[in-house]
Design a protein around this motif. Structure first.
Motif, mmCIF file in Angstrom:
data_model
loop_
_atom_site.group_PDB
_atom_site.id
_atom_site.type_symbol
_atom_site.label_atom_id
_atom_site.label_comp_id
_atom_site.label_asym_id
_atom_site.label_seq_id
_atom_site.Cartn_x
_atom_site.Cartn_y
_atom_site.Cartn_z
ATOM 1 N N PHE A 127 0.941 -1.324 -0.220
ATOM 2 C CA PHE A 127 -0.240 0.125 -0.047
ATOM 3 C C PHE A 127 1.260 1.353 0.174
ATOM 4 C CE2 PHE A 127 -2.763 -3.157 2.258
ATOM 5 C CZ PHE A 127 -3.564 -3.782 1.160
ATOM 6 N N ALA A 128 2.030 1.496 0.512
ATOM 7 C CA ALA A 128 3.072 2.433 1.136
ATOM 8 C C ALA A 128 2.889 2.614 -0.543
ATOM 9 C CB ALA A 128 3.716 1.714 2.304
ATOM 10 N N ASP A 129 3.930 1.945 -1.163
ATOM 11 C CA ASP A 129 4.101 2.906 -2.329
ATOM 12 C C ASP A 129 3.001 3.371 -3.502
ATOM 13 O OD1 ASP A 129 6.827 1.419 -1.370
ATOM 14 O OD2 ASP A 129 7.531 -0.249 -2.863
ATOM 15 N N ARG A 130 2.266 2.479 -3.361
ATOM 16 C CA ARG A 130 0.904 3.575 -4.092
ATOM 17 C C ARG A 130 0.844 4.729 -3.591
ATOM 18 N NH1 ARG A 130 -2.740 -2.388 -6.083
ATOM 19 N NH2 ARG A 130 -1.474 -3.476 -5.944
ATOM 20 N N VAL A 131 0.373 4.297 -2.941
ATOM 21 C CA VAL A 131 0.507 6.005 -1.775
ATOM 22 C C VAL A 131 1.592 7.423 -2.233
ATOM 23 C CG1 VAL A 131 0.101 7.435 0.303
ATOM 24 C CG2 VAL A 131 -1.222 4.731 -0.251
ATOM 25 N N LYS A 132 2.441 6.381 -1.729
ATOM 26 C CA LYS A 132 3.500 7.226 -2.467
ATOM 27 C C LYS A 132 3.586 7.945 -3.779
ATOM 28 C CE LYS A 132 9.224 6.645 -2.951
ATOM 29 N NZ LYS A 132 8.398 6.507 -4.472
ATOM 30 N N ALA A 133 3.043 7.098 -4.821
ATOM 31 C CA ALA A 133 2.707 7.226 -5.931
ATOM 32 C C ALA A 133 1.587 8.198 -6.359
ATOM 33 C CB ALA A 133 3.102 5.820 -6.945
ATOM 34 N N ARG A 134 0.863 8.073 -5.639
ATOM 35 C CA ARG A 134 0.005 9.251 -6.094
ATOM 36 C C ARG A 134 0.092 10.092 -5.916
ATOM 37 N NH1 ARG A 134 -5.885 6.974 -3.603
ATOM 38 N NH2 ARG A 134 -5.642 5.342 -5.166
ATOM 39 N N LEU A 135 0.539 10.233 -4.008
ATOM 40 C CA LEU A 135 0.674 11.564 -3.972
ATOM 41 C C LEU A 135 1.996 12.683 -4.217
ATOM 42 C CD1 LEU A 135 0.148 11.437 0.130
ATOM 43 C CD2 LEU A 135 -1.772 13.086 -1.670
ATOM 44 N N GLY A 136 3.377 11.832 -5.077
ATOM 45 C CA GLY A 136 4.534 12.291 -5.171
ATOM 46 C C GLY A 136 5.052 12.268 -4.574
ATOM 47 N N ILE A 137 5.092 11.642 -3.133
ATOM 48 C CA ILE A 137 5.863 11.647 -1.986
ATOM 49 C C ILE A 137 6.956 10.804 -3.051
ATOM 50 C CG2 ILE A 137 6.057 10.571 0.863
ATOM 51 C CD1 ILE A 137 3.329 11.096 0.349
ATOM 52 N N ASP A 138 8.408 12.607 -2.156
ATOM 53 C CA ASP A 138 9.658 11.385 -2.389
ATOM 54 C C ASP A 138 9.959 10.419 -2.263
ATOM 55 O OD1 ASP A 138 10.448 13.289 -3.890
ATOM 56 O OD2 ASP A 138 10.301 14.873 -1.759
ATOM 57 N N LEU A 139 10.474 9.394 -0.692
ATOM 58 C CA LEU A 139 10.166 8.561 -0.483
ATOM 59 C C LEU A 139 10.073 7.709 0.634
ATOM 60 C CD1 LEU A 139 13.604 10.411 1.131
ATOM 61 C CD2 LEU A 139 13.829 9.046 -0.936
ATOM 62 N N ALA A 140 9.985 6.266 0.620
ATOM 63 C CA ALA A 140 8.856 5.580 1.439
ATOM 64 C C ALA A 140 9.341 4.812 2.038
ATOM 65 C CB ALA A 140 7.528 4.402 0.670
ATOM 66 N N ARG A 141 9.631 3.856 3.507
ATOM 67 C CA ARG A 141 9.729 3.170 4.410
ATOM 68 C C ARG A 141 8.439 2.503 5.222
ATOM 69 N NH1 ARG A 141 15.494 3.207 6.920
ATOM 70 N NH2 ARG A 141 16.065 3.191 4.432
ATOM 71 N N SER A 142 8.571 1.673 4.809
ATOM 72 C CA SER A 142 7.117 0.023 5.109
ATOM 73 C C SER A 142 8.063 -0.991 5.492
ATOM 74 C CB SER A 142 6.023 0.607 4.793
ATOM 75 O OG SER A 142 7.043 0.194 3.453
ATOM 76 N N ASN A 143 7.339 -2.315 5.701
ATOM 77 C CA ASN A 143 7.033 -3.073 5.917
ATOM 78 C C ASN A 143 7.058 -4.236 4.559
ATOM 79 O OD1 ASN A 143 8.332 -3.337 8.698
ATOM 80 N ND2 ASN A 143 6.076 -2.162 9.753
#
Length: 237
Positions: A127-143
């Motif tokens: 989910f985090a990678d998709r939310v990152k892409a949808r919002l244009g967030i620069d970096l993400a870290r999750s499990n």
């Protein structure tokens, strides 16, 4: 608890908080579940296994800070997801996951002001990678959930930086990114809702509680109790 004043209806600022314009800050870190998005993903995945109530009770206790070992609580919840299909997770993303009000506006304003944006979550990369892409967030870290033959195994995968993204890892990630950027953590904003967000909120220059648990509201410099995430912009003009 620090004394607090209601800056505007549903928007509380600690009396000792020093606020700057958004452009003063260089980094903004967001929790994901119940902060950027409207659901706790682990609870919705568990729904497919008929275990939502059991998993949600553990999630709530962890977010309230009643369970001090977040890693173990997450392992317990993930173990209950064994056998859930990737197809069900796709359905959760498509049918249940929504961005919280104001998320797009706040991220866009931060990027316009020159801030680096970071998503750091005790949730899952699916989910985090998709939310990152949808919002244009620069970096993400999750499990990362382990998948075999299209189904969850009930385990998580170790990653280069460690095994589980918990509160300590959220804090470490914020400090690591700030260091790589060459900025002081005082130039960072941390936004979250649960007890596992408190470590990163504690080292950021500005801590923001969004529709948060009581313990988190009590320690945050700004608490958004009504309305969307973009209400933060009201105090950072």
């Amino acid at each position: 608890m620090n004394a607090a004043t209601e800056f505007a209806p549903g928007l509380v600022v600690q009396a000792n908080a020093t606020l700057h314009p958004l452009s003063h800050y260089k980094l903004i870190a967001f929790d994901m579940d119940s902060t950027l998005i409207n659901i706790e993903c682990v609870d919705e995945i568990a729904d497919a296994a008929g275990r939502k109530a059991e998993v949600a009770a553990i999630t709530e206790a962890a977010m309230q800070g009643l369970i001090t070992d977040y890693k173990e609580s997450l392992r317990q919840r993930v173990a209950l997801l064994k056998g859930v299909t990737v197809q069900h997770m796709e359905q959760v993303f498509a049918e249940r996951l929504r961005l919280n009000p104001g998320a797009q506006e706040l991220v866009a304003a931060a990027k316009t002001a020159g801030l680096t944006t970071l998503l750091v979550s005790g949730g899952f990369t699916f989910f985090a990678d998709r939310v990152k892409a949808r919002l244009g967030i620069d970096l993400a870290r999750s499990n990362r959930l382990e998948v075999q033959d299209g189904q969850l195994t009930g385990r998580m995968l170790d990653q280069a930086w460690g095994d589980i993204c918990d509160g300590a890892e959220k804090r470490r990630t914020l400090l690591e990114v700030a260091s790589l950027m060459g900025i002081d953590p005082a130039q960072a904003i941390a936004v979250g809702d649960g007890a596992n967000d408190l470590p990163m909120m504690g080292v950021a220059g500005l801590s923001v509680a969004f529709h948060a648990k009581p313990a988190v509201r009590a320690q945050a410099k700004v608490a958004i109790n009504e309305g969307g995430l973009d209400r933060l912009l009201e105090v950072l003009r």
